[in-house]
Design a protein around this motif. Structure first.
Motif: not given
Ligand code: HEM
Lengths: 285, 152
Positions: B64, B71, B79, B94, B102, B106, B116, B141, B144, B148
């Motif tokens: 993961v 990032t 965030s 938000y 976002a 990926m 996660v 959540l 979402l 996502v």
């Molecule tokens: C309901 C589930 C999830 C929610 C609510 C969520 C929420 C968020 C939020 C709020 C951000 C920040 C966005 C920004 O400000 O640019 C973000 C970024 C990110 N999320 Fe999630 N996420 C979820 C699931 C996941 C999962 C399952 C993964 C990976 C296995 C993941 C990987 C990432 C990564 C890598 C970023 C950073 C992206 C970047 O570098 O700009 N997320 N997520």
């Protein structure tokens, strides 16, 4: 009282040994959330005790494989049912299962044995994340080993195939802050008493039956609920009732679960109001 | 079997079903009148602790953590905490990118998504969040997921 069959005893021993090992030793498991693989229903598919649910067995997710083995014993007033079953889950898309049921007629004497081969396909959705939950369709092919008793009672066949459509959904925070699992299944079947009394009869054949269950996750490891299974009534000499249960299933971890239930199976083969207990141990990999 | 006992079995089932639905109504009524989910979680300090705890768990998962290779973790943590505050009816809005954008391209798998979610739940448990508040937040959540995963 009859002894459980040797095959059943061997499987029970295997399941118990595997469970002991799996509780003691950490080992890798599927990624799906604890409990979302349900337990093994008496026909082998993942579900409650009595009815298949839409979720697929084990906790295998989209790029994982899973397998389960389980041993089940039910005692009602005049009968005893032993089930040994196993399943595999391919990528949380396809579930293949097999169950061997041995039904002992403790009062009437004798025993009936049937083998059930089943396949379940996840059509779409997810029990946790999709607004409509998870939807699956499946088939169960059932073969009686010795059909002489069912045939004497008036059954048309000693083999039959059920088809079912099932939907399951977890409602988060739905009851006193606890998550609630609901399931509905529609089954097209001609099976009398699940197939143990053959298929079809003088009063009817294939028909759609409704099954449902409702359970509350008291904790993430422990679900308590009730299940209902509508049944056909095809044999005039052996009237058949719907089945009902109150169940409690405990998931020690992703590998081992123990289910206990109280059963109310109604009339079976001429003996009235069969009630009793149910215990099932499942090991998942 | 007598008609009476068939009727009584139906009644038991119907009663269980109805009492569940009724008590659900009462439960919502009571909790709605008192604390917000944000307060039940423990407010901003708890949310920040949860996000930090979650990040440690992600960091320990070799698969993961790969998604986060490029990032800025501080920005992500801020965030994500803002989003948790917003979705739990706290005093935040938000205004980051929508969930589909976002996470686009990926290639997140269901298996990793589930992992996660499990880490978030353990993180909340470690920070002392009650089961009902955890279920409530996970329930908010869960929908979402569709967003996502849409452009994955
Ligand atoms: C309901 C589930 C999830 C929610 C609510 C969520 C929420 C968020 C939020 C709020 C951000 C920040 C966005 C920004 O400000 O640019 C973000 C970024 C990110 N999320 Fe999630 N996420 C979820 C699931 C996941 C999962 C399952 C993964 C990976 C296995 C993941 C990987 C990432 C990564 C890598 C970023 C950073 C992206 C970047 O570098 O700009 N997320 N997520």
């Amino acid at each position: 009282m009859h002894q459980p069959s040797p095959l059943y005893r061997r499987l029970l021993l295997m399941a118990a040994t595997a469970s002991a090992l799996l509780i003691a030793l950490p080992s890798s498991a599927g990624s799906r959330i604890l409990g979302t693989g349900a337990v093994s229903a008496i026909e082998g598919a993942a579900g409650g005790g009595l009815s298949p649910w839409a979720v697929l067995s084990s906790t295998a997710s989209d790029n994982e494989l899973g397998a389960t083995a389980s041993a089940t014993q039910a005692w009602v007033d005049d009968y005893q049912l032993s089930v040994a079953s196993a399943s595999i889950n391919v990528h949380d898309r396809l579930e293949l299962s097999m169950a061997r049921q041995t039904f002992e007629l403790t009062t009437l004497g004798g025993e009936l044995e049937q083998t059930i081969y089943a396949a379940k396909v996840r059509l779409f959705g997810s029990v946790l994340y999709h607004p409509w939950g998870i939807w699956s369709a499946g088939m169960m092919h059932k073969r009686l080993k010795d059909g002489s008793v069912p045939t004497a009672l008036g059954a048309d066949d000693t083999r039959g195939t059920d088809a079912f459509l099932s939907a399951s959904k977890l409602l988060f925070n739905a009851f006193l802050g606890r998550n609630v699992l609901v399931n509905g299944t529609l089954r097209n079947t001609s099976a009398n008493q699940g197939g143990l009394l053959g298929f079809g009869g003088d009063q009817g054949g294939r028909a759609w039956m409704a099954e449902g269950s409702l359970g509350v996750f008291i904790t993430p490891n422990w679900i308590v609920g009730t299940e209902y299974r509508q049944k056909p009534d095809n044999l005039s000499v052996a009237r058949e009732d719907d089945w009902q249960s109150l169940y409690s299933a405990y998931f020690f971890n992703k590998h081992v679960s123990l289910t206990g239930a109280w059963l109310d199976l109604g009339d079976i083969a001429g003996l009235p109001s069969q009630q009793g207990g149910y215990v099932s141990l499942q090991a998942a990999f | 079997m007598s008609l009476l006992s068939i009727a009584s079995r139906r009644i038991i089932f119907t009663f269980l079903l109805l009492s569940t639905l009724l008590m659900q109504g009462c439960a919502q009524h009571n909790s709605g009148a008192t604390l917000s989910l944000y307060e039940r979680i423990g407010g901003q300090p708890a949310i920040e602790a949860i996000v930090e705890n979650l990040l440690y768990r992600i960091a320990e998962d070799e698969e993961v953590v790969g998604y986060f290779a490029n990032t800025n973790i501080d920005l992500f943590a801020e965030s994500f905490a803002t989003q948790l505050c917003d979705i739990s009816d706290g005093p935040c809005r938000y205004d980051g990118p929508p969930m589909d954008r976002a996470h686009q391209t990926m290639g997140i798998t269901d298996a990793h998504f589930n992992r996660v979610v499990a880490y978030l739940d353990i993180a909340m448990r470690h920070e002392g969040v009650s089961l009902s508040a955890r279920n409530d937040l996970l329930g908010r959540l869960a929908p979402l997921y569709e967003d996502v995963m849409r452009l994955r």
